[in-house]
Design an enzyme around this catalytic site. Structure first.
Site, PDB file in Angstrom:
ATOM      1  N   CYS A 146      81.679  -2.548  28.412  1.00 52.82           N
ATOM      2  CA  CYS A 146      81.136  -3.250  29.575  1.00 52.82           C
ATOM      3  C   CYS A 146      80.931  -4.737  29.311  1.00 52.82           C
ATOM      4  O   CYS A 146      81.286  -5.587  30.151  1.00 52.82           O
ATOM      5  CB  CYS A 146      79.829  -2.605  30.015  1.00 52.82           C
TER       6      CYS A 146
ATOM      7  N   HIS B  87      74.263  -6.504  33.365  1.00 56.09           N
ATOM      8  CA  HIS B  87      74.216  -7.297  32.138  1.00 56.09           C
ATOM      9  C   HIS B  87      74.310  -8.791  32.464  1.00 56.09           C
ATOM     10  O   HIS B  87      74.931  -9.194  33.459  1.00 56.09           O
ATOM     11  CB  HIS B  87      75.386  -6.955  31.222  1.00 56.09           C
TER      12      HIS B  87
END
Length: 374
Positions: A169, A282
């Site tokens: 990710c 994130h």
């Protein structure tokens, strides 16, 4: 039979509506259930990314003639509603992939290693979200906006199985922002600091963050089952194992995966990965060094026209990307675009990037890969 709901955002985490662009790549397929579509299996469907697979498949009207939902024996028998139909979760076994064209895997590395080759042997194209196959030679590691050519020649209808790996990710979110700049000025070095959400550790970590937040506010000791550190109102070094070189596995994923995706073994990457008490998106601070000069205004224009990227860079109102603003969104947001004053001659930039870890960092990227297989 148990009914499974899959909200990944706790009710107290309401978000303001972000100014994000719609999907620009690949072109949306305007179909859903269709007899001529591929047979699709979702492996690990009861997990955070597995549930997001279903959300993305629905949002993008991905065509399918049949849909098989697979999970552990413990989850078998649960009922999931998808596009006004009820599906029963089946136990993942060696016989699960008969007549499956595309298998989306997010059930952990050990299950991918066990069942991925079985699915490929039976003719399925596996898109795997784990780290099991990312660095294996011959397995494409793909971000569709970045290196779709890596999976050239792999298509549904070949009557031949194949394996494609979804990158980590943090790598996806970083390279969505840096690749357009790399194409213009060639990146020679990147220094990345990540601020990673609970979702990266799965649904259980998300639930524990919510639980700990309530416990701490009520003066109770926090429940620490997923991480050994208190997570609520705290941050700590990423929980991945530390290697002999002092980096953790998460940091080395970014180093190795960037080189493979860019097909450049000479690019220098260093990373520090931190777990922060954010639910599902994130953030990354990225310092970039270029071979050729690149000024910040040109960089900003390049990013504004990059597929899957939106620029949020308002210095006047001090408005830049935030994890809440990109949660449940497809685009990766970039801001704080500025010249690196420590480097001469416009050879360096600093940027700040935010992206939904569950969506573009995992499920959306995998479904976009699946779209390229049609």
């Amino acid at each position: 039979m148990t009914s499974l709901s899959h909200p990944l955002k706790p009710p107290f985490l309401s978000t303001r509506k972000p100014i994000l662009q719609t999907n620009k790549f690949p072109t949306k397929v305007h179909m859903s259930f269709q007899e001529s579509g591929p047979s699709v299996a979702v492996v690990g469907v009861t997990g955070a990314v597995g549930q997001e697979f279903l959300s993305v498949l629905s949002d993008r009207d991905f065509p399918y003639r049949s849909l098989k939902l697979l999970a552990s024996k413990r989850s078998a028998g649960k009922s999931i509603s998808f596009q006004d139909r009820n599906f029963t979760v089946q136990e993942l076994t060696a016989d699960s992939f008969n007549d499956v064209d595309i298998a989306l895997f997010s059930a952990g590395g050990s299950r991918s290693k066990e069942f991925g080759p079985i699915a490929v042997e039976k003719g399925a194209i596996v898109v795997d979200n784990s780290s099991a196959y990312r660095m294996i030679d011959g397995v494409p590691l793909v971000i569709p906006e970045v290196n779709p050519e890596a999976m050239d020649g792999i298509k549904v209808g070949m009557k031949k199985g194949a394996l494609i790996a979804n990158p980590n990710c943090s790598t996806i979110i970083c390279l969505m922002a840096t690749t357009p700049l790399h194409r213009r000025a060639k990146v020679t070095r990147m220094v990345v600091s990540t601020y990673q959400a609970a979702s990266g550790a799965g649904a259980a970590a998300m639930h524990e963050l919510e639980l700990q937040t309530r416990e701490v506010m009520e003066g109770k000791p926090p429940t620490c089952n997923i991480f050994k550190e208190q997570y609520a109102f705290n941050l700590f070094s990423h929980n991945a194992p530390i290697l002999k070189n002092g980096y953790n596995e998460e940091e080395m994923k970014m180093v190795k995966e960037t080189r493979k995706i860019w097909n450049d073994m000479n690019v220098k990457v260093t990373a520090t990965c931190i777990r922060v008490p954010v639910m599902r998106a994130h953030a990354e601070s990225v310092n970039i060094q270029f071979e050729k000069p690149l000024d910040e205004d040109t960089a900003r224009e390049i990013l504004k026209n990059a597929p899957g990227v939106v620029v949020i860079d308002d210095r006047t109102s001090n408005h830049f990307p935030t994890p809440l603003e990109v949660s449940n969104k497809d685009d990766v947001a970039v801001g704080r675009i500025r010249q690196d004053l420590s480097q001469e001659g416009n050879h360096g930039l600093d940027i700040f990037v935010c992206g939904d870890q569950v969506r573009k960092g995992a499920a959306l990227n995998a479904v976009q890969i699946a779209e390229l297989l049609l």
